[in-house]
Design a protein around this motif. Structure first.
Motif, PDB file in Angstrom:
ATOM      1  N   LEU A   1       0.787  -1.057   0.117  1.00 23.72           N
ATOM      2  CA  LEU A   1       0.234   0.310   0.285  1.00 23.72           C
ATOM      3  C   LEU A   1       0.573   1.270  -0.156  1.00 23.72           C
ATOM      4  O   LEU A   1       0.650   2.196  -0.723  1.00 23.72           O
ATOM      5  N   GLN A   2       2.102   1.209   0.720  1.00 22.84           N
ATOM      6  CA  GLN A   2       2.406   2.387   0.985  1.00 22.84           C
ATOM      7  C   GLN A   2       3.305   2.858   0.063  1.00 22.84           C
ATOM      8  O   GLN A   2       3.624   3.431  -0.783  1.00 22.84           O
ATOM      9  N   ASN A   3       4.238   1.674  -1.256  1.00 18.98           N
ATOM     10  CA  ASN A   3       4.783   1.233  -2.112  1.00 18.98           C
ATOM     11  C   ASN A   3       3.675   2.211  -3.444  1.00 18.98           C
ATOM     12  O   ASN A   3       3.908   3.082  -4.397  1.00 18.98           O
ATOM     13  N   LEU A   4       2.313   2.031  -2.789  1.00 16.79           N
ATOM     14  CA  LEU A   4       2.050   1.970  -4.305  1.00 16.79           C
ATOM     15  C   LEU A   4       1.439   3.966  -4.082  1.00 16.79           C
ATOM     16  O   LEU A   4       1.519   4.346  -4.956  1.00 16.79           O
ATOM     17  N   LYS A   5       1.155   4.292  -2.860  1.00 17.58           N
ATOM     18  CA  LYS A   5       1.343   5.617  -2.329  1.00 17.58           C
ATOM     19  C   LYS A   5       1.846   6.430  -2.846  1.00 17.58           C
ATOM     20  O   LYS A   5       2.117   7.445  -3.565  1.00 17.58           O
ATOM     21  N   ASN A   6       3.305   6.024  -2.719  1.00 15.07           N
ATOM     22  CA  ASN A   6       4.711   7.001  -3.079  1.00 15.07           C
ATOM     23  C   ASN A   6       4.650   6.608  -4.557  1.00 15.07           C
ATOM     24  O   ASN A   6       5.527   8.160  -4.501  1.00 15.07           O
ATOM     25  N   HIS A   7       4.601   6.221  -5.234  1.00 21.21           N
ATOM     26  CA  HIS A   7       3.974   6.600  -6.381  1.00 21.21           C
ATOM     27  C   HIS A   7       2.386   6.913  -7.712  1.00 21.21           C
ATOM     28  O   HIS A   7       2.360   6.721  -8.592  1.00 21.21           O
ATOM     29  N   ASN A   8       1.466   7.610  -6.541  1.00 24.16           N
ATOM     30  CA  ASN A   8       0.826   7.549  -6.679  1.00 24.16           C
ATOM     31  C   ASN A   8      -0.168   7.181  -7.240  1.00 24.16           C
ATOM     32  O   ASN A   8      -1.102   7.913  -8.800  1.00 24.16           O
ATOM     33  N   ILE A   9       0.137   5.385  -6.746  1.00 24.95           N
ATOM     34  CA  ILE A   9      -1.598   5.012  -7.651  1.00 24.95           C
ATOM     35  C   ILE A   9      -2.461   4.634  -7.230  1.00 24.95           C
ATOM     36  O   ILE A   9      -2.377   4.424  -5.542  1.00 24.95           O
ATOM     37  N   SER A  10      -3.449   5.020  -7.636  1.00 23.93           N
ATOM     38  CA  SER A  10      -4.873   5.186  -6.210  1.00 23.93           C
ATOM     39  C   SER A  10      -5.483   3.699  -7.286  1.00 23.93           C
ATOM     40  O   SER A  10      -5.029   2.694  -7.384  1.00 23.93           O
ATOM     41  N   LEU A  11      -6.653   3.212  -5.665  1.00 27.03           N
ATOM     42  CA  LEU A  11      -6.642   1.813  -5.486  1.00 27.03           C
ATOM     43  C   LEU A  11      -8.522   2.248  -6.124  1.00 27.03           C
ATOM     44  O   LEU A  11      -8.934   2.813  -5.986  1.00 27.03           O
ATOM     45  N   PHE A  12      -8.434   0.515  -6.414  1.00 31.21           N
ATOM     46  CA  PHE A  12     -10.067   0.287  -7.538  1.00 31.21           C
ATOM     47  C   PHE A  12     -10.292  -0.074  -6.197  1.00 31.21           C
ATOM     48  O   PHE A  12     -12.106   0.557  -6.775  1.00 31.21           O
ATOM     49  N   ARG A  13     -10.717  -0.418  -5.102  1.00 28.06           N
ATOM     50  CA  ARG A  13     -11.147  -0.610  -4.173  1.00 28.06           C
ATOM     51  C   ARG A  13     -10.602  -0.263  -3.213  1.00 28.06           C
ATOM     52  O   ARG A  13      -9.370  -0.289  -3.020  1.00 28.06           O
ATOM     53  N   ASP A  14     -10.824   0.876  -2.319  1.00 28.17           N
ATOM     54  CA  ASP A  14      -9.803   0.853  -0.755  1.00 28.17           C
ATOM     55  C   ASP A  14      -9.584  -0.942   0.213  1.00 28.17           C
ATOM     56  O   ASP A  14     -10.199  -1.766  -0.391  1.00 28.17           O
ATOM     57  N   THR A  15      -8.600  -0.760   1.056  1.00 27.52           N
ATOM     58  CA  THR A  15      -8.506  -1.558   2.147  1.00 27.52           C
ATOM     59  C   THR A  15      -9.189  -1.587   2.761  1.00 27.52           C
ATOM     60  O   THR A  15     -10.436  -1.255   3.557  1.00 27.52           O
ATOM     61  N   MET A  16      -9.831  -3.222   2.871  1.00 26.27           N
ATOM     62  CA  MET A  16     -10.588  -4.045   3.412  1.00 26.27           C
ATOM     63  C   MET A  16     -10.767  -5.193   4.371  1.00 26.27           C
ATOM     64  O   MET A  16      -9.866  -5.308   4.102  1.00 26.27           O
ATOM     65  N   ILE A  17     -11.615  -5.306   5.319  1.00 27.35           N
ATOM     66  CA  ILE A  17     -11.398  -6.350   6.573  1.00 27.35           C
ATOM     67  C   ILE A  17     -12.763  -7.530   5.739  1.00 27.35           C
ATOM     68  O   ILE A  17     -14.130  -7.106   5.663  1.00 27.35           O
ATOM     69  N   ASN A  18     -12.345  -8.716   5.489  1.00 22.28           N
ATOM     70  CA  ASN A  18     -13.235  -9.238   4.781  1.00 22.28           C
ATOM     71  C   ASN A  18     -13.540 -10.843   5.184  1.00 22.28           C
ATOM     72  O   ASN A  18     -12.210 -11.348   5.445  1.00 22.28           O
ATOM     73  N   ASN A  19     -14.735 -11.577   5.523  1.00 15.73           N
ATOM     74  CA  ASN A  19     -14.480 -12.518   6.203  1.00 15.73           C
ATOM     75  C   ASN A  19     -15.275 -13.359   4.664  1.00 15.73           C
ATOM     76  O   ASN A  19     -16.391 -13.424   4.511  1.00 15.73           O
ATOM     77  N   TYR A  20     -14.068 -14.798   4.773  1.00 12.78           N
ATOM     78  CA  TYR A  20     -14.825 -15.258   3.925  1.00 12.78           C
ATOM     79  C   TYR A  20     -15.204 -17.017   4.270  1.00 12.78           C
ATOM     80  O   TYR A  20     -13.919 -17.718   4.365  1.00 12.78           O
ATOM     81  N   SER A  21     -16.327 -17.565   4.722  1.00  9.70           N
ATOM     82  CA  SER A  21     -16.402 -18.779   4.951  1.00  9.70           C
ATOM     83  C   SER A  21     -15.891 -19.254   6.155  1.00  9.70           C
ATOM     84  O   SER A  21     -14.509 -19.702   5.809  1.00  9.70           O
TER      85      SER A  21
END
Length: 82
Positions: free
Chosen positions: A36-56
């Motif tokens: 995440l920090q590396n993407l931020k340092n290169h000004n790359i935006s996220l398609f979906r922000d960071t989230m916590i998900n539960n799968y089964s």
């Protein structure tokens, strides 16, 4: 998995942008914050922000970024609620 440029050998249909058309590759990592920090340092935006998900019963921290061809790359890390 092999990713390569269009070369006339592997096309299964007409190629039009966006090539990815919603394909979602999940990439499991050990340190999602560093990515995440590396993407931020290169000004790359996220398609979906960071989230916590539960799968089964399996919980993970994840985010999605879209590459220039439209492919969705989901980076995920195991997450503990403790």
């Amino acid at each position: 998995m092999m990713i390569e440029q269009c070369n006339g050998h592997w096309e299964t249909g007409e190629l039009e942008y966006p090539y990815g058309r919603g394909i979602n590759f999940q990439i499991e990592v050990e340190n999602i914050e560093a990515i995440l920090q590396n993407l931020k340092n290169h000004n790359i935006s996220l398609f979906r922000d960071t989230m916590i998900n539960n799968y089964s019963g399996f919980t993970q921290k994840e985010f999605i970024v879209q590459d220039p061809d439209g492919y969705l790359l989901r980076f995920s890390q195991a997450y503990s609620m403790q």
